[in-house]
Design an enzyme around this catalytic site. Structure first.
Site, PDB file in Angstrom:
ATOM      1  N   ASP A  82       2.308   1.945   3.357  1.00  0.00           N
ATOM      2  CA  ASP A  82       3.309   1.044   3.952  1.00  0.00           C
ATOM      3  C   ASP A  82       4.708   1.531   3.640  1.00  0.00           C
ATOM      4  OD1 ASP A  82       1.120  -0.649   4.286  1.00  0.00           O
ATOM      5  OD2 ASP A  82       1.541  -1.694   2.411  1.00  0.00           O
ATOM      6  N   ASP A  93     -10.141 -11.334  11.025  1.00  0.00           N
ATOM      7  CA  ASP A  93      -9.136 -11.582   9.993  1.00  0.00           C
ATOM      8  C   ASP A  93      -7.778 -11.738  10.676  1.00  0.00           C
ATOM      9  OD1 ASP A  93      -8.226 -11.732   7.401  1.00  0.00           O
ATOM     10  OD2 ASP A  93      -8.255  -9.584   7.021  1.00  0.00           O
ATOM     11  N   HIS A 115     -10.711 -13.925   4.224  1.00  0.00           N
ATOM     12  CA  HIS A 115     -11.919 -13.158   3.910  1.00  0.00           C
ATOM     13  C   HIS A 115     -13.036 -14.107   3.489  1.00  0.00           C
ATOM     14  CE1 HIS A 115      -9.414  -9.310   2.863  1.00  0.00           C
ATOM     15  NE2 HIS A 115      -9.144  -9.808   4.053  1.00  0.00           N
ATOM     16  N   HIS A 121       0.883  -1.174   0.000  1.00  0.00           N
ATOM     17  CA  HIS A 121       0.000   0.000   0.000  1.00  0.00           C
ATOM     18  C   HIS A 121       0.922   1.226   0.000  1.00  0.00           C
ATOM     19  CE1 HIS A 121      -2.269  -2.977   2.469  1.00  0.00           C
ATOM     20  NE2 HIS A 121      -3.367  -2.432   2.012  1.00  0.00           N
ATOM     21  N   ASP A 126      -4.655 -13.732  -2.014  1.00  0.00           N
ATOM     22  CA  ASP A 126      -3.989 -13.357  -0.770  1.00  0.00           C
ATOM     23  C   ASP A 126      -3.954 -14.610   0.095  1.00  0.00           C
ATOM     24  OD1 ASP A 126      -3.354 -10.810  -1.429  1.00  0.00           O
ATOM     25  OD2 ASP A 126      -4.635  -9.825   0.065  1.00  0.00           O
TER      26      ASP A 126
HETATM   27  C1  XLS Z   1      -7.284  -6.557   4.747  1.00  0.00           C
HETATM   28  C2  XLS Z   1      -6.857  -6.785   3.385  1.00  0.00           C
HETATM   29  C3  XLS Z   1      -5.755  -5.873   2.879  1.00  0.00           C
HETATM   30  C4  XLS Z   1      -5.672  -5.961   1.389  1.00  0.00           C
HETATM   31  C5  XLS Z   1      -4.952  -4.844   0.733  1.00  0.00           C
HETATM   32  O1  XLS Z   1      -7.988  -7.326   5.338  1.00  0.00           O
HETATM   33  O2  XLS Z   1      -6.534  -8.124   3.241  1.00  0.00           O
HETATM   34  O3  XLS Z   1      -4.553  -6.176   3.492  1.00  0.00           O
HETATM   35  O4  XLS Z   1      -5.098  -7.160   0.985  1.00  0.00           O
HETATM   36  O5  XLS Z   1      -5.505  -3.615   1.025  1.00  0.00           O
HETATM   37 NI    NI Z   2      -5.655  -9.027   1.616  1.00  0.00          NI
HETATM   38 NI    NI Z   3      -7.316  -9.427   4.992  1.00  0.00          NI
END
Ligand code: XLS
Ligand code: NI
Ligand code: NI
Length: 440
Positions: A102, A305, A269, A99, A294
């Site tokens: 970051d 999460d 997620h 991001h 991811d």
């Molecule tokens: C958060 C998300 C985030 C995305 C990118 O839960 O996974 O990290 O991957 O913004």
């Molecule tokens: Ni993510």
């Molecule tokens: Ni996430």
């Protein structure tokens, strides 16, 4: 200068190795579908968890011991870039993701923030010249700063909306500058807390307008990477608009955006949405929209999460099953959106965690590949749906029947015979494949 002196390059040593700093199962040179494992899996390190994350939680302060912790501000940002490229090289990963927030500190002043981004992006670009690691995707953080408290592209405040546009505009420019292969939208605060104060229709329309403007700008500046939406049902917002893949597809189709987007699917997620990881991958795959992953895992005992490194071999196997069936991930990859636990605070834990995740996906890949080669599930499923390949079933599939004809057919039936779904047996077969993958 070295930031991780205690760890050397991580190599493949095979299943018999007891060296914690070696791959036991991930051999980048192994072949899968005519490609090397490295090219097929396209592993990526997530910058936020690995270099920016400090181990804070709602009850506690940071715990992470990091070699660049003595720095602050832009010096810290610069030191992190150097450390990250050392890490990428030692882990031998082909990709990373970040991001804006970051890599470069965000201030209250937009032009200052954009300048910070420019400085760090130039440094990253310099490092990319000599590194094999490339940028899988970048994104904009539009959830941390207080201005995003009511959302970004779904904020009730048009000023915030404009600010969000400025951030994504910059993100797309950075994507071009660094040769990013994708651009991700995760709408952490794009949703609502209560309908008592929300105009859902306007928010969704605005979100769609935002995406259309992003597509237009990408075209204008020559960004040819893939746009990805990362669904998540909740957290931080109570109800997030990109709830899951199916909801995302509905949204994209409603607003004529579906040709421009694929999905970045995160395991944790999926489970938060009440689905399995493989369910989300399959919904995306059968709609031709599986873009990237991811790779992490949640905890069945915790309802949030937790972003743990993926070590559940059933999950990696069934995920890889979908990914292999998809013919790989195209311009996407397997990004470890995963963080070491608060108690795993040593810099070495960052290496050990990635090794665990990469080995787990390598095992999953091998098992899934064998399952597919032997047609284990394919044949079973084909047999289960056999009735649609001839007679009345074929007529249904070919659209050659109607309610009247089907009624006539049903009236002529004397007995209906169903077949067992054999779930337990299939799981036992899966166990057998898992155990045999490395013991032959
Ligand atoms: C958060 C998300 C985030 C995305 C990118 O839960 O996974 O990290 O991957 O913004
Ligand atoms: Ni993510
Ligand atoms: Ni996430």
């Amino acid at each position: 200068m070295s930031y991780f002196q205690n760890v050397g390059p991580i190599k493949y040593e095979g299943p018999k190795s007891n060296n914690p700093f070696a791959f036991k199962y991930y051999n980048p040179e192994d072949q899968i579908n005519g490609q090397s494992m490295e090219d097929f899996l396209r592993f990526a390190v997530s910058y936020w968890h690995t270099f920016t994350g400090e181990g804070t939680d709602p009850f506690g302060q940071s715990t992470m011991v990091r070699p660049y912790n003595t720095f602050s501000g832009m010096d810290l940002a610069k030191a992190r870039v150097e450390a990250s490229f050392e890490f990428f090289q030692k882990m031998d990963v082909p990709y990373f993701c970040f991001h804006d927030f970051d890599v470069a500190p965000e201030t209250d002043n937009l032009s200052e923030t954009l300048k910070n981004i420019d400085v760090i992006v130039a440094q990253i670009k310099e490092n990319l010249k000599t590194s094999k690691t490339k940028l899988l995707w970048n994104t904009a953080n539009m959830f941390s700063h207080p201005r995003w408290l009511n959302g970004a592209a779904t904020s009730p405040n048009a000023d915030v909306y404009a600010y969000a546009a400025a951030k994504v505009k910059k993100g797309l420019e950075v994507a071009v500058e660094l040769g990013s292969e994708n651009y991700v939208f995760w709408g952490g605060r794009e949703g609502y807390e209560t309908l008592l104060n929300t105009d859902m229709k306007l928010e969704l329309d605005n979100l769609a307008r935002f995406f259309h403007m992003a597509i237009d700008y990408a075209k204008e500046i020559g960004f040819t990477g893939q746009f990805l939406i990362e669904p998540k049902p909740k957290e931080p917002t109570k109800h997030q608009y990109d709830f899951d893949v199916a909801t995302g597809i509905g949204f994209l189709k409603t607003y004529g955006l579906d040709k421009h987007f694929k999905f970045n699917i995160e395991a944790n997620h999926a489970t938060l949405a009440g689905h399995t990881f493989e369910h989300e991958l399959q919904v995306a795959r059968i709609n031709g929209m599986l873009g990237s992953v991811d790779a992490n895992q949640g905890d069945t005992l915790l309802g949030w999460d937790t972003d743990e490194f993926p070590t559940d071999l059933y999950s990696t196997t069934l995920a890889m099953y979908e990914i292999i069936k998809n013919g790989g991930l195209g311009s996407g990859g397997l990004n470890f959106d995963a963080k070491v636990r608060r108690g795993s605070f040593d810099p070495e834990d960052l290496f050990l965690a990635h090794i665990a995740g990469m080995d787990s996906f390598a095992i999953g890949t091998k098992v899934a590949q064998r399952l597919l080669e032997d047609g284990v599930l394919e044949n079973f499923i084909a047999d289960r749906y056999e009735s649609y390949r001839s007679g009345i079933g074929l007529e249904i599939v070919e659209g050659k029947t109607d309610f009247k004809k089907l009624e006539q057919y049903a009236l002529g039936l004397t007995e209906i015979k169903n077949k067992s779904g054999r779930q337990e047996n299939l799981k036992a077969i899966l166990n057998k494949y898992l155990l045999e993958a490395y013991n032959q």
